[in-house]
Design an enzyme around this catalytic site. Structure first.
Site: not given
Ligand code: TYM
Length: 325
Positions: A112, A194, A197
């Site tokens: 990023k 991957k 969003k």
């Molecule tokens: P974020 O918002 O990027 O994504 C949310 C969840 O979706 C999963 N994910 C995917 N799974 C499969 N294929 C994909 N292409 C894909 N893109 C996203 C992510 O693995 C995630 O589970 N840092 C985290 C948010 C967070 C969090 C936490 C998660 C903050 N605090 C505590 C667990 C526990 C994030 O940016 O996810």
């Protein structure tokens, strides 16, 4: 006693089927097994610039999508990160425990920040310490996430162990819960990356209307071969087949047999029908929930009130151990 599960999603951009298949679906499937907290992590969202009105709206949208996908707010906590100030406070403390070297090795930060080394926020660098705070405040046992969050959960474990060694046993060391299939759904436009969003063209949003879904799948990148097989060396078709497998519940040999001798166009049409039908009930429930904004506000407020005491208890223990105050 059920194990504690904690997970979260950032309210940035539209949630897509990668978020659903990688994360939310397993939250729903295992909802009764764990004592759950599902958080909308708005403090993580501001590590990159956000429009305030859009952020506020996106936070409600994500919370409503959790519920529309099957999270029952009477059974699981659905909350907003910034409603519980202990998250930010513990994150600061963990920033002071986390070596720069550990944070600098995070691949997500490297990716990023690669394009804008100087202007990227300091928050983006320390983001994994905030994620660790989210998880550790509630003595979490399991963290159900997609593959891209594995490294952050590993760092959380390392931070918990380090803190416990330095100051005494306070934190539970959590484990990532990552499913074997669907933990990394790829972009439809560029299947070696991957689904994300920030790239709407390559992703199917949970709220995309049927014709948009059909168009995106029809345009999805495949390869010049014609067979429809689960072959990991062919990322485009492999990804589409994986989505088919997860949404149909059929096993791989059945799916391959079904499409033997058929063309990509026919397969894509069937896949599009499947995705549209899988998302329809969720989209209907979402529309219903959004017609009553007061009820989602009440859920978020009550949830925060319910879990705040646990977070504050952990935080005060941390402070005592560190000699703060
Ligand atoms: P974020 O918002 O990027 O994504 C949310 C969840 O979706 C999963 N994910 C995917 N799974 C499969 N294929 C994909 N292409 C894909 N893109 C996203 C992510 O693995 C995630 O589970 N840092 C985290 C948010 C967070 C969090 C936490 C998660 C903050 N605090 C505590 C667990 C526990 C994030 O940016 O996810």
């Amino acid at each position: 006693m059920r194990k504690r599960a904690f997970s979260g999603i950032q309210p940035t951009g539209n949630l897509h089927i990668g978020n659903y298949l990688g994360a939310i679906r397993q939250w729903v499937e295992r909802q009764a097994e764990f004592d759950n907290i599902f958080c909308v992590v708005d403090l993580h969202a501001i590590t990159v610039p956000q429009d305030p009105a859009e952020l506020h709206e996106a936070t409600r949208q994500v919370a409503a999508l959790y519920v529309a996908c099957g999270i029952d707010p009477r059974q699981s906590v659905v909350c907003v990160q910034s409603h519980i100030s202990a998250h930010a406070e513990l994150a600061w403390i963990l920033n002071c425990v986390a070596p720069m070297g550990w944070l600098g090795r995070m691949t997500q930060f490297k990716e990023k920040s690669a394009k804008q080394r100087e202007t990227v926020s300091a928050g983006l660098f320390v983001y994994p310490a905030l994620m660790a705070a989210d998880i550790l405040l509630y003595h979490t046992d399991v963290v159900p996430v997609g593959e891209d969050q594995r490294q952050h959960v590993e760092l959380t474990r390392d931070l918990a162990i380090r803190f416990n060694q330095l100051f005494g046993e306070v934190f539970t060391v959590p484990e990532a819960l990552i499913r074997e299939t669907g933990a990394r759904i790829m972009s439809l436009a560029e299947p070696t990356k991957k689904m994300s969003k920030s790239e709407p063209a390559g992703s199917i949003a949970l709220l995309d209307p049927p014709d948009t879904i059909r168009r995106k799948i029809a345009r999805a990148k495949t390869d010049p071969l014609t067979t429809i097989e689960f072959d990991e060396s062919r990322p485009g078709i492999y990804n589409l087949l994986t989505i088919y497998e997860l949404l149909s519940g059929q096993d791989r040999p059945t799916i391959e047999a079904r499409f033997q001798g058929k063309g990509y166009a026919e397969f894509k049409r069937e896949l599009a029908d499947l995705v549209v039908e899988a998302l329809r009930p969720m989209q209907e429930r979402y529309a219903e929930i959004r017609r009553d904004p007061a009820s989602i506000e009440a859920v978020l407020r009550d949830s925060a009130d319910r879990i705040r005491p646990t977070a504050e208890r952990t935080l005060s223990e941390v402070k005592v151990r560190m000699g703060l105050g």
